[in-house]
Scaffold this motif. Structure first.
Motif, PDB file in Angstrom:
ATOM      1  N   TYR A  32      50.294  -8.910 -48.730  1.00 42.05           N
ATOM      2  CA  TYR A  32      51.244  -8.108 -49.290  1.00 42.05           C
ATOM      3  C   TYR A  32      50.640  -7.498 -50.526  1.00 42.05           C
ATOM      4  O   TYR A  32      50.936  -6.368 -50.961  1.00 42.05           O
ATOM      5  CB  TYR A  32      52.629  -8.669 -49.310  1.00 42.05           C
ATOM      6  N   VAL A  33      50.046  -8.512 -51.488  1.00 38.34           N
ATOM      7  CA  VAL A  33      49.723  -8.292 -52.786  1.00 38.34           C
ATOM      8  C   VAL A  33      48.453  -7.279 -52.816  1.00 38.34           C
ATOM      9  O   VAL A  33      48.426  -6.310 -53.434  1.00 38.34           O
ATOM     10  CB  VAL A  33      49.172  -9.589 -53.558  1.00 38.34           C
ATOM     11  N   VAL A  34      47.700  -7.348 -51.487  1.00 30.63           N
ATOM     12  CA  VAL A  34      46.475  -6.207 -51.420  1.00 30.63           C
ATOM     13  C   VAL A  34      47.197  -4.951 -51.145  1.00 30.63           C
ATOM     14  O   VAL A  34      46.690  -3.877 -51.486  1.00 30.63           O
ATOM     15  CB  VAL A  34      45.713  -6.879 -50.360  1.00 30.63           C
ATOM     16  N   THR A  35      47.959  -4.699 -50.364  1.00 24.46           N
ATOM     17  CA  THR A  35      49.035  -3.796 -49.901  1.00 24.46           C
ATOM     18  C   THR A  35      49.368  -2.910 -50.914  1.00 24.46           C
ATOM     19  O   THR A  35      49.232  -1.892 -51.137  1.00 24.46           O
ATOM     20  CB  THR A  35      50.035  -3.869 -48.804  1.00 24.46           C
ATOM     21  N   VAL A  36      49.901  -3.750 -51.938  1.00 28.16           N
ATOM     22  CA  VAL A  36      50.473  -2.946 -52.996  1.00 28.16           C
ATOM     23  C   VAL A  36      49.587  -2.689 -54.052  1.00 28.16           C
ATOM     24  O   VAL A  36      49.584  -1.431 -54.509  1.00 28.16           O
ATOM     25  CB  VAL A  36      51.382  -4.060 -54.033  1.00 28.16           C
ATOM     26  N   THR A  37      48.505  -3.298 -54.185  1.00 30.29           N
ATOM     27  CA  THR A  37      47.395  -3.070 -55.063  1.00 30.29           C
ATOM     28  C   THR A  37      46.796  -1.436 -54.644  1.00 30.29           C
ATOM     29  O   THR A  37      46.219  -0.715 -55.378  1.00 30.29           O
ATOM     30  CB  THR A  37      46.162  -4.089 -55.112  1.00 30.29           C
ATOM     31  N   HIS A  38      46.630  -1.197 -53.196  1.00 31.19           N
ATOM     32  CA  HIS A  38      46.254  -0.176 -52.894  1.00 31.19           C
ATOM     33  C   HIS A  38      46.977   1.093 -52.741  1.00 31.19           C
ATOM     34  O   HIS A  38      46.371   2.165 -52.143  1.00 31.19           O
ATOM     35  CB  HIS A  38      45.271  -0.518 -51.501  1.00 31.19           C
ATOM     36  N   ARG A  39      48.358   0.793 -52.662  1.00 32.32           N
ATOM     37  CA  ARG A  39      49.392   1.782 -52.284  1.00 32.32           C
ATOM     38  C   ARG A  39      49.298   2.868 -52.873  1.00 32.32           C
ATOM     39  O   ARG A  39      49.280   4.059 -52.452  1.00 32.32           O
ATOM     40  CB  ARG A  39      50.729   0.946 -52.421  1.00 32.32           C
ATOM     41  N   ASP A  40      48.924   3.083 -54.415  1.00 37.85           N
ATOM     42  CA  ASP A  40      48.773   4.422 -55.042  1.00 37.85           C
ATOM     43  C   ASP A  40      47.371   5.283 -54.448  1.00 37.85           C
ATOM     44  O   ASP A  40      47.769   6.422 -54.544  1.00 37.85           O
ATOM     45  CB  ASP A  40      48.682   4.133 -56.599  1.00 37.85           C
ATOM     46  N   THR A  41      46.572   4.487 -54.257  1.00 34.84           N
ATOM     47  CA  THR A  41      45.435   5.251 -53.670  1.00 34.84           C
ATOM     48  C   THR A  41      45.754   5.612 -52.320  1.00 34.84           C
ATOM     49  O   THR A  41      45.363   6.860 -52.005  1.00 34.84           O
ATOM     50  CB  THR A  41      44.362   4.307 -53.577  1.00 34.84           C
ATOM     51  N   ILE A  42      46.516   5.012 -51.447  1.00 31.50           N
ATOM     52  CA  ILE A  42      46.814   5.425 -50.349  1.00 31.50           C
ATOM     53  C   ILE A  42      47.758   6.838 -50.228  1.00 31.50           C
ATOM     54  O   ILE A  42      47.721   7.712 -49.641  1.00 31.50           O
ATOM     55  CB  ILE A  42      47.731   4.386 -49.415  1.00 31.50           C
ATOM     56  N   LYS A  43      48.864   6.596 -51.085  1.00 32.06           N
ATOM     57  CA  LYS A  43      49.617   7.681 -51.485  1.00 32.06           C
ATOM     58  C   LYS A  43      48.968   9.028 -51.872  1.00 32.06           C
ATOM     59  O   LYS A  43      49.171  10.035 -51.634  1.00 32.06           O
ATOM     60  CB  LYS A  43      50.610   7.554 -52.576  1.00 32.06           C
ATOM     61  N   ARG A  44      47.826   8.714 -52.847  1.00 30.25           N
ATOM     62  CA  ARG A  44      47.120   9.874 -53.155  1.00 30.25           C
ATOM     63  C   ARG A  44      46.488  10.558 -52.007  1.00 30.25           C
ATOM     64  O   ARG A  44      46.305  11.935 -52.047  1.00 30.25           O
ATOM     65  CB  ARG A  44      46.270   9.468 -54.172  1.00 30.25           C
ATOM     66  N   MET A  63      46.911  10.731 -48.891  1.00 35.71           N
ATOM     67  CA  MET A  63      47.722  11.353 -47.835  1.00 35.71           C
ATOM     68  C   MET A  63      48.566  12.469 -48.125  1.00 35.71           C
ATOM     69  O   MET A  63      48.866  13.178 -47.458  1.00 35.71           O
ATOM     70  CB  MET A  63      48.771  10.293 -47.233  1.00 35.71           C
ATOM     71  N   ARG A  64      48.445  12.648 -49.627  1.00 35.36           N
ATOM     72  CA  ARG A  64      49.308  13.942 -50.047  1.00 35.36           C
ATOM     73  C   ARG A  64      48.709  15.292 -49.248  1.00 35.36           C
ATOM     74  O   ARG A  64      47.527  15.172 -49.131  1.00 35.36           O
ATOM     75  CB  ARG A  64      49.144  14.023 -51.238  1.00 35.36           C
ATOM     76  N   PRO A  65      49.447  16.044 -49.085  1.00 30.94           N
ATOM     77  CA  PRO A  65      50.820  16.408 -49.594  1.00 30.94           C
ATOM     78  C   PRO A  65      52.051  15.713 -48.856  1.00 30.94           C
ATOM     79  O   PRO A  65      53.089  15.912 -48.843  1.00 30.94           O
ATOM     80  CB  PRO A  65      51.095  17.928 -49.412  1.00 30.94           C
ATOM     81  N   HIS A  66      51.315  14.870 -47.648  1.00 33.79           N
ATOM     82  CA  HIS A  66      52.681  14.235 -46.968  1.00 33.79           C
ATOM     83  C   HIS A  66      53.247  13.233 -47.976  1.00 33.79           C
ATOM     84  O   HIS A  66      52.468  12.420 -48.555  1.00 33.79           O
ATOM     85  CB  HIS A  66      51.850  13.604 -45.831  1.00 33.79           C
ATOM     86  N   ASN A  67      54.456  12.802 -47.756  1.00 34.38           N
ATOM     87  CA  ASN A  67      54.968  12.245 -48.741  1.00 34.38           C
ATOM     88  C   ASN A  67      56.396  11.355 -48.360  1.00 34.38           C
ATOM     89  O   ASN A  67      57.324  11.488 -48.893  1.00 34.38           O
ATOM     90  CB  ASN A  67      55.550  13.030 -49.794  1.00 34.38           C
ATOM     91  N   THR A  68      56.488  10.911 -47.041  1.00 36.25           N
ATOM     92  CA  THR A  68      57.558  10.266 -46.759  1.00 36.25           C
ATOM     93  C   THR A  68      57.070   8.632 -46.533  1.00 36.25           C
ATOM     94  O   THR A  68      56.034   8.201 -46.398  1.00 36.25           O
ATOM     95  CB  THR A  68      58.045  10.702 -45.217  1.00 36.25           C
ATOM     96  N   GLU A  69      58.218   8.061 -46.205  1.00 37.15           N
ATOM     97  CA  GLU A  69      58.331   6.431 -45.906  1.00 37.15           C
ATOM     98  C   GLU A  69      57.362   6.403 -44.494  1.00 37.15           C
ATOM     99  O   GLU A  69      56.627   5.566 -44.617  1.00 37.15           O
ATOM    100  CB  GLU A  69      59.632   5.746 -45.654  1.00 37.15           C
ATOM    101  N   MET A  70      57.550   7.035 -43.431  1.00 38.07           N
ATOM    102  CA  MET A  70      56.616   6.874 -42.281  1.00 38.07           C
ATOM    103  C   MET A  70      55.223   7.408 -42.454  1.00 38.07           C
ATOM    104  O   MET A  70      54.511   6.528 -42.179  1.00 38.07           O
ATOM    105  CB  MET A  70      57.037   7.895 -41.106  1.00 38.07           C
TER     106      MET A  70
END
Length: 594
Positions: free
Chosen positions: A393-405, A407-414
């Motif tokens: 889980y800690v690795v997921t959190v560490t990379h989450r901002d990169t992943i969100k960056r 995948m944009r402009p997609h921006n939902t929980e799914m």
């Protein structure tokens, strides 16, 4: 896989890549990066401004070399001749129906575009071509394969950009806060962009410049009050019929909407449609996995192909067919990802679930290991390497901002749940077991494979989602056909651009055999009762347990010896790998990220 950046500005200086975006584009194309600026005098009516001044056209490209013997630097420029420029991210498997598997496609595409835009290329008569836009459209429409591109036709003063008709490569566009036009493989900001959007896969787009050579010598108007006029962008659409305006004939025909007269014949392993499916799927796969370049990544030299592997029907079927195509000595990596979901772990500690490994209890890990065992049994001469990718889980959190960056402009929980799974699976780093070694123990491993096979598209084409069954229950064959038609039409918008941005971050290229144009064309033309089992009589006893969803694919799996896989139920990637609802249980997939 390549990275593309283009900007058009009327400001005092050209608009170039910032360091952060350059870094991300280089991750997509680590083999070569080159940057060029084309400057052209043109009318400023593109910028809601009367008068003339200098326009800056800036290109940047990064390259992931996948085909041919040499690395071709991009963007390609016709220096000293026409001055035209191409930034290309794609695989042209065929041009005008002719396969080109062993050559670099970028130069071939560029030469075809140059011929379309000049009277007599490569002579010295670089004069304007009447109807050059239609000729460019025809050149693009002859390409079979996934692509995104930006092409500046310096002879006819036109800019073209777009994606293939299924949208298998990422390309975004928008007008930034300063009024400049940008086109890029990725969003250009670390915060949610308010102006970038996917380039629709419904055609290619054209910007026409006015020939005004003297304008380049005049002082630039005061920057800050000029904005690119998006109404100056013309769409050249894909069409199923000849139009009087600019257009391209779509390689994907309209959906066959015929309904059966009476009860359709049963689907069995001996049905002719099953053997035809196998033949056509093999053809698609051959184009995508034969003659793959040796990966330069340090590691075992006999691994060129990996499979994004959940153990489900679609990916295991591709792995099984790949065994028949690839040389016997090549190992095939099976990339299986599982996540530590804190909510599931908390439930287990309270006794609500049986205690087990946070990773080994993931549904996709269970089906992945079972399918791995079945592949070993059916194809014992092949070395299958099962790569268990465990993500704390800690690795997921560490990379989450990169992943969100990414995948944009997609921006939902799914979007985030699916992108997380694809991001870490395509990284390909975990512990591996080889099927050819009886004493094999899990050991740290990172796949050198640059080509990743994905089963995406099978659910949409062969009615693999629960909603397909619901549509049939409500409105019979008409409802089922409409649901499949809707899924196929929105593939590029819903999934493929996002998935491309996430997977390509690791310098790897996902290939989709189910989304080959010829294959899709065949599937949409066959009647719906030959794709799935809804409304079809029960199969014989030997085929018991075969679901109606994707029934023809399931019967093919049976024929290929995958008895257990053929009966595996569909499971969404975010639930199978447990990336969904990591922190909160009461959250909807459509909820926007904060």
């Amino acid at each position: 896989m390549c990275g593309i950046f283009f900007s058009l500005t009327a400001a005092e200086n050209p608009l170039l890549l910032d360091d952060n975006l350059r870094y991300l584009l280089t991750k997509r194309g680590p083999d070569e990066g080159s940057y060029s600026i084309g400057v052209r005098g043109a009318s400023l009516d593109l910028f809601n401004h009367e008068g003339s001044g200098r326009l800056w056209l800036s290109f940047a490209s990064t390259v992931l070399a996948m085909r041919g013997d040499d690395i071709v630097r991009q963007p390609l420029t016709d220096s000293g001749k026409t001055g035209s420029i191409l930034a290309w991210n794609g695989d042209a498997w065929k041009i005008d129906g002719q396969p080109i598997p062993d050559k670099n496609d970028t130069e071939i595409v560029f030469n075809n575009l140059l011929q379309a835009t000049t009277r007599d290329y490569p002579s010295e008569d670089y004069t304007e071509v009447p109807h050059s836009a239609q000729k460019v459209a025809e050149a693009i429409s002859k390409i079979t394969g996934p692509f995104a591109f930006v092409f500046y036709d310096a002879v006819n003063f036109k800019l073209y950009f777009g994606r293939d008709c299924l949208g298998r490569r990422s390309l975004l566009w928008g007008v930034d806060d300063a009024g400049n036009l940008k086109i890029c493989s990725l969003c250009d900001g670390s915060s949610p962009s308010t102006y970038f959007q996917e380039v629709e896969a419904d055609g290619i787009y054209m910007v026409e410049f006015q020939d005004d050579q003297d304008a380049a010598l005049e002082p630039t108007p005061t920057p800050g009050h000029l904005r690119f006029d998006v109404q100056k962008i013309t769409k050249i659409p894909w069409s199923h019929e000849t139009l009087s305006t600019y257009h391209m004939i779509s390689p994907i025909p309209l959906m066959n909407k015929a309904t059966p007269e009476g009860i359709p014949p049963p689907l069995t392993t001996t049905s002719s449609i099953v053997s035809e499916l196998e033949h056509r799927l093999r053809q698609s796969l051959v184009l995508r996995i034969q003659n793959v370049r040796q990966p330069p990544i340090p590691g075992e030299s006999n691994v060129k192909i990996a499979v994004l592997f959940s153990g489900g029907l679609d990916c295991t079927l591709l792995a099984r067919l790949a065994h028949d195509v690839l040389p016997a000595e090549e190992t095939i990596d099976l990339l299986n990802v599982a996540f530590e979901n804190p909510r599931v772990v908390a439930a287990a500690t309270k006794g609500l679930e049986p205690p087990s490994s946070a990773y080994e209890s993931c549904p996709d890990r269970i089906t992945g290991r079972a399918a791995f065992a079945e592949l070993q049994h059916v194809c014992p001469t092949r070395n299958w390497r099962f790569v268990a990718i465990d993500i704390p889980y800690v690795v997921t959190v560490t990379h989450r901002d990169t992943i969100k960056r990414l995948m944009r402009p997609h921006n939902t929980e799914m979007d985030l749940s699916i992108a997380c799974a694809l991001y870490f699976a395509s990284r390909g780093q975990g512990t591996a077991i080889d099927s050819q070694r009886s004493d094999s123990k899990p050991s740290p491993y990172k796949t050198p494979a640059r080509v990743l096979l994905s089963g995406l598209g099978a659910d949409e084409l062969f009615a693999g989602y629960a909603r397909h069954g619901m549509a049939f229950s409500r409105n019979g064959f008409d409802g089922l056909i409409d649901e499949i038609d809707l899924d196929v039409s929105r593939l590029g918008k819903r999934n493929l651009g996002r998935d491309n941005r996430v997977i390509a971050h690791w310098g790897r290229e996902a290939r989709f055999p189910f989304l080959d144009e010829d294959f899709v064309s065949w599937v949409v033309q066959i009647p719906v009762w030959e794709k799935c089992g809804f409304g079809v009589p029960e199969s014989p006893p030997t085929d018991t347990g075969i679901e109606s969803e994707k029934k023809t694919l399931r019967l093919l799996a049976l024929n290929l010896g995958l008895s257990n896989v053929a009966r595996e139920k569909k499971r969404a990637i975010q639930f199978g790998s447990r990336t969904a609802k990591m922190e909160k249980g009461k959250v909807k997939g459509t909820d926007a990220l904060t």
